[in-house]
Design an enzyme around this catalytic site. Structure first.
Site, PDB file in Angstrom:
ATOM      1  N   LYS A  86      -2.145   7.585 -10.226  1.00 50.52           N
ATOM      2  CA  LYS A  86      -2.561   6.597  -9.336  1.00 50.52           C
ATOM      3  C   LYS A  86      -2.965   7.363  -8.110  1.00 50.52           C
ATOM      4  O   LYS A  86      -2.478   8.226  -7.603  1.00 50.52           O
ATOM      5  CB  LYS A  86      -1.429   5.815  -8.870  1.00 50.52           C
ATOM      6  CG  LYS A  86      -1.541   4.495  -9.381  1.00 50.52           C
ATOM      7  CD  LYS A  86      -0.171   3.598  -8.666  1.00 50.52           C
ATOM      8  CE  LYS A  86      -0.347   2.208  -8.589  1.00 50.52           C
ATOM      9  NZ  LYS A  86       1.092   1.715  -8.217  1.00 50.52           N
TER      10      LYS A  86
HETATM   11  O1  G3P Z   1       2.671  -0.996  -7.351  1.00 46.04           O
HETATM   12  C1  G3P Z   1       1.873  -1.914  -6.248  1.00 46.04           C
HETATM   13  C2  G3P Z   1       2.558  -3.097  -6.028  1.00 46.04           C
HETATM   14  O2  G3P Z   1       2.328  -3.919  -7.182  1.00 46.04           O
HETATM   15  C3  G3P Z   1       2.962  -3.455  -4.883  1.00 46.04           C
HETATM   16  O3  G3P Z   1       3.648  -5.045  -4.771  1.00 46.04           O
HETATM   17  O4  G3P Z   1       4.956  -6.380  -3.738  1.00 46.04           O
HETATM   18  O5  G3P Z   1       4.980  -4.217  -2.986  1.00 46.04           O
HETATM   19  O6  G3P Z   1       2.852  -5.621  -2.424  1.00 46.04           O
HETATM   20  P1  G3P Z   1       4.079  -5.325  -3.428  1.00 46.04           P
END
Ligand code: G3P
Length: 222
Positions: A86
């Protein structure tokens, strides 16, 4: 459509994989930090995840310079063949994506919040682009519109970078991303579980089993 679990929690990954519906895993520094309490160490945790999952596992670099990202990516890739690196959606990230493509290391451009960023990371050679739906919704934008726009433009130009819908917060995000044609949805285990919830399934099963209990047991010998 592929389903990835957005977690580094071993119990969640084992459980999800046992359902036969998990195609891969995504992690980020926040998710990893939650799992590294006490004596746990990064390499041991990642090795466990790679042993359980037969599919791409995204691990994120933390360097801000292209050279640092490339060096980290090569170290991460040595942990397992299915590691996808990533890379943040920055200019240094673009430089890293270009070199990693030349090195045949699969990448996932993270923190994509606009169509133009999605185009730039694709041109630089990202294997996956991760638009963050929930975080756009958080600031009163419509994250799903971005998925729709990226799908349309990638299709217009035959761009092969896969759209990985990220920052998914609830089952409606998954359904809508699937209808639009996102290649992958990555979601927390809690959302993954909710995909199977339906009160009519529970009600129907209860009625079948209640009726079954009414049958004379002798009639049920087989
Ligand atoms: O891995 C990235 C991601 O899916 C983050 O999700 O809920 O922290 O915005 P969130």
């Amino acid at each position: 459509m592929k389903f990835f679990l957005d977690t580094a929690n071993i119990a969640e990954i084992e459980e999800g994989v046992s359902w036969g519906c998990v195609d891969g895993i995504t992690t980020n520094p926040t998710l990893i930090s939650k799992e590294l309490a006490g004596n746990a160490n990064f390499k041991t945790l990642v090795k466990k995840i790679l042993d359980i999952v037969d599919g791409p596992v995204s691990l994120e670099v933390t360097s801000l310079s292209a050279d640092g990202m490339i060096e980290e990516a090569n170290r991460l890739k040595k942990l397992g063949n299915n590691v996808v690196v990533k890379i943040p959606t920055t200019i240094e990230g673009l430089k890293a994506l270009k070199v990693l493509k030349e090195q045949k290391i699969e990448t996932n451009a993270t923190l994509v919040f606009s169509l133009n960023q999605a185009l730039m990371v694709a041109k630089a050679g990202a294997t996956y682009a991760s638009p963050f739906i929930g975080r756009l919704d958080d600031i009163s934008e419509d994250g799903m519109n971005l998925i729709e726009d990226i799908r349309e433009v990638y299709d217009n130009y035959g761009i092969e970078t896969k759209i990985l819908a990220a920052s998914i917060r609830h089952p409606v995000h998954v359904r809508d991303a699937a209808l639009i044609g996102a290649d992958v949805a990555t979601m927390p285990f809690d959302v993954f579980k909710k995909l199977m919830n339906h009160p009519k399934t529970d009600e129907g099963l209860k009625r079948f089993l209640d009726d079954w209990k009414k049958i004379d047991k002798k009639k049920l010998m087989f």
